[in-house]
Write a protein that holds these residues in place. Sequence first.
Motif, mmCIF file in Angstrom:
data_model
loop_
_atom_site.group_PDB
_atom_site.id
_atom_site.type_symbol
_atom_site.label_atom_id
_atom_site.label_comp_id
_atom_site.label_asym_id
_atom_site.label_seq_id
_atom_site.Cartn_x
_atom_site.Cartn_y
_atom_site.Cartn_z
ATOM 1 N N ALA A 226 0.842 -1.206 0.000
ATOM 2 C CA ALA A 226 0.000 0.000 0.000
ATOM 3 C C ALA A 226 0.870 1.247 0.000
ATOM 4 O O ALA A 226 2.018 1.226 0.475
ATOM 5 N N LEU A 227 0.338 2.360 -0.526
ATOM 6 C CA LEU A 227 1.054 3.630 -0.611
ATOM 7 C C LEU A 227 0.254 4.701 0.113
ATOM 8 O O LEU A 227 -0.931 4.921 -0.185
ATOM 9 N N PHE A 228 0.909 5.363 1.051
ATOM 10 C CA PHE A 228 0.251 6.424 1.815
ATOM 11 C C PHE A 228 1.148 7.645 1.812
ATOM 12 O O PHE A 228 2.282 7.594 2.279
ATOM 13 N N GLU A 229 0.633 8.754 1.246
ATOM 14 C CA GLU A 229 1.350 10.026 1.274
ATOM 15 C C GLU A 229 0.487 11.045 1.997
ATOM 16 O O GLU A 229 -0.689 11.215 1.684
ATOM 17 N N ALA A 230 1.078 11.724 2.977
ATOM 18 C CA ALA A 230 0.327 12.694 3.763
ATOM 19 C C ALA A 230 1.163 13.933 4.004
ATOM 20 O O ALA A 230 2.393 13.878 4.087
ATOM 21 N N VAL A 248 2.559 4.602 13.447
ATOM 22 C CA VAL A 248 2.370 3.978 12.136
ATOM 23 C C VAL A 248 2.903 2.554 12.179
ATOM 24 O O VAL A 248 3.999 2.292 12.706
ATOM 25 N N ARG A 249 2.145 1.653 11.576
ATOM 26 C CA ARG A 249 2.587 0.261 11.420
ATOM 27 C C ARG A 249 2.572 -0.065 9.925
ATOM 28 O O ARG A 249 1.512 -0.068 9.287
ATOM 29 N N GLN A 250 3.759 -0.286 9.366
ATOM 30 C CA GLN A 250 3.878 -0.613 7.948
ATOM 31 C C GLN A 250 4.080 -2.106 7.752
ATOM 32 O O GLN A 250 4.829 -2.748 8.495
ATOM 33 N N HIS A 251 3.422 -2.640 6.707
ATOM 34 C CA HIS A 251 3.575 -4.046 6.367
ATOM 35 C C HIS A 251 4.369 -4.184 5.068
ATOM 36 O O HIS A 251 4.676 -3.201 4.404
ATOM 37 N N SER A 252 4.709 -5.394 4.696
ATOM 38 C CA SER A 252 5.674 -5.671 3.628
ATOM 39 C C SER A 252 5.339 -4.934 2.336
ATOM 40 O O SER A 252 4.194 -4.936 1.874
ATOM 41 N N GLY A 253 6.375 -4.310 1.784
ATOM 42 C CA GLY A 253 6.242 -3.644 0.499
ATOM 43 C C GLY A 253 5.495 -2.331 0.540
ATOM 44 O O GLY A 253 5.258 -1.720 -0.512
ATOM 45 N N SER A 254 5.126 -1.853 1.710
ATOM 46 C CA SER A 254 4.373 -0.601 1.804
ATOM 47 C C SER A 254 5.302 0.601 1.714
ATOM 48 O O SER A 254 6.510 0.508 1.962
ATOM 49 N N LYS A 255 4.716 1.744 1.378
ATOM 50 C CA LYS A 255 5.489 2.972 1.238
ATOM 51 C C LYS A 255 4.763 4.116 1.943
ATOM 52 O O LYS A 255 3.582 4.355 1.707
ATOM 53 N N LEU A 256 5.495 4.816 2.804
ATOM 54 C CA LEU A 256 4.963 5.965 3.529
ATOM 55 C C LEU A 256 5.795 7.199 3.201
ATOM 56 O O LEU A 256 7.024 7.178 3.301
ATOM 57 N N THR A 257 5.114 8.279 2.820
ATOM 58 C CA THR A 257 5.744 9.588 2.677
ATOM 59 C C THR A 257 4.943 10.573 3.516
ATOM 60 O O THR A 257 3.745 10.748 3.291
ATOM 61 N N PHE A 258 5.604 11.175 4.504
ATOM 62 C CA PHE A 258 4.909 12.107 5.390
ATOM 63 C C PHE A 258 5.705 13.389 5.504
ATOM 64 O O PHE A 258 6.907 13.363 5.788
ATOM 65 N N ASN A 259 5.024 14.520 5.258
ATOM 66 C CA ASN A 259 5.654 15.837 5.339
ATOM 67 C C ASN A 259 4.915 16.664 6.374
ATOM 68 O O ASN A 259 3.697 16.813 6.303
ATOM 69 N N THR A 260 5.641 17.205 7.347
ATOM 70 C CA THR A 260 5.033 18.057 8.366
ATOM 71 C C THR A 260 5.647 19.448 8.299
ATOM 72 O O THR A 260 6.872 19.587 8.234
ATOM 73 N N SER A 261 4.797 20.478 8.296
ATOM 74 C CA SER A 261 5.258 21.864 8.192
ATOM 75 C C SER A 261 4.591 22.693 9.280
ATOM 76 O O SER A 261 3.367 22.719 9.375
ATOM 77 N N THR A 262 5.392 23.356 10.094
ATOM 78 C CA THR A 262 4.879 24.281 11.097
ATOM 79 C C THR A 262 5.243 25.687 10.656
ATOM 80 O O THR A 262 6.422 26.054 10.640
ATOM 81 N N LEU A 263 4.220 26.459 10.281
ATOM 82 C CA LEU A 263 4.453 27.817 9.793
ATOM 83 C C LEU A 263 4.225 28.851 10.890
ATOM 84 O O LEU A 263 4.975 29.824 10.985
ATOM 85 N N THR A 264 3.186 28.692 11.680
ATOM 86 C CA THR A 264 2.948 29.549 12.847
ATOM 87 C C THR A 264 2.337 28.692 13.939
ATOM 88 O O THR A 264 1.593 27.750 13.665
ATOM 89 N N CYS A 265 2.635 29.031 15.194
ATOM 90 C CA CYS A 265 2.128 28.230 16.303
ATOM 91 C C CYS A 265 2.382 28.965 17.605
ATOM 92 O O CYS A 265 2.926 30.085 17.616
#
Length: 454
Positions: A226-230, A248-265
């Motif tokens: 499975a492919l998950f991009e967030a 996150v729990r990834q299983h065989s052959g899976s792909k995760l792309t995660f980008n986190t951006s903090t602009l103001t807080c």
Amino acid sequence: MNALTQYITLFENNRTTIESNSAPLMNRLRDESLEILHHSRLPNKSDEGFEKTSIEDMFSPDYGVNIARVNIPVDVASSFRCDVPSLSTLLGFVVNDAFHPSSMLESKLPEGVIFCSLKRAATEHPELIEKYYGKIAPQKEASVALNNLLAQDGVMIYVPRGVKLSRPLQLVNIFSSPVALAAFRRMLIILEDEAELQLLVCDHTQDSETSYLASQIVEVSIGERALFEACSIEESSSHTNRYSRMFVRQHSGSKLTFNTSTLTCGNTRNEFSIDLNGTHCETLLAGMAIGSDKMHIDNDSVVRHLQPHCHSNQMFKYVLDDDATGAFEGSILVAPGAQFTEAYQSNRNILASTSAKMHCKPQLEIYNDDVKCSHGATTGQLDNDALFYMRSRGIPEAEGRTMLMQAFMVDIIDSIHIGGLRERLLHLVDRRFTGTLGDCASCRSKEDRPMPSI
């Protein structure tokens, strides 16, 4: 006084109200969580990994909790102006801690795909909640137990086996309240084998003078191949505290792309815990933070390689100005049986003022020889030689500084592959560096508020 005491008392005095406004399958975790909390405390600066961010202090103020599910009127249509040009999404909102689908969401979802309230999912799809809810996040940790105790609803995303969404999902978290408020937000994301999903999450605060606390627990299961991009973008306020934990729990052959951006807080702590439980998994975790005034931004990541032939890469960059503070602690763990692992981690930071501060602590824990692993961290100032060169070519110093900082963040932005979002985020970063909020931030208040330039 232990910060947990007020929340334990709130639950014990209002248990019937809390449980009647939730779902039985969510209520089943509350007894165990209550017992755990009676013998626990939240982390503070004396605990390893929390040297720069006290969760105890974050949760100590007396916030209100909307346990009776009182309707707080929010004109989402007029306040939300966060559209991403050239990006068509299927949209849902969380107002404080209540999920609201957009008018056409359900009719446009592919067959079998679920994007709805967690409470509703617990009623209509109990088999999924029983299998996954509370099974990925570590239940004995105080912050997880507290979320289990007080979360009454949340967001459920489910993509069946082999389904590949042609349009991204978008979730917009909005804080809006006339009084100080704590929201216990919960997300459960499930991708079955060979499913594909792109997700954009935006965090905003409408009332910039009101104090808010977000306690968020996200559980993610990514099936085989499975492919998950967030992508997660935070534009909140100086009075917003945010403690977000993603497991996150990834299983065989899976792909995760995660980008986190903090602009103001105000005060933000993000934690990422990723287990590569199958062979040939790929993980890319990228993050950027732009801090000014007295903002505090803390990112903590742990990537555990538990099976062989997996690849991971972590990239985090910060630009801090004024009295802003930042922290990054990243860890790579390679288990004894995880041969042929490739794992990399980098943290690069720019301090644009003498009073800005950055704490970084990269870590490797390797129990195998057949691996390729590296980590590194650098903290410095803008390249004076490059700045001098730009000024000698007629570029004003302020503009030159902005251009250098924009270039510094490009590889983080380039890690995004959701069509149209990369250009939108680049625009927001440009606006942030030049001293004005991007259009996304207009939902923070009734009028745009200028930010200090970096």
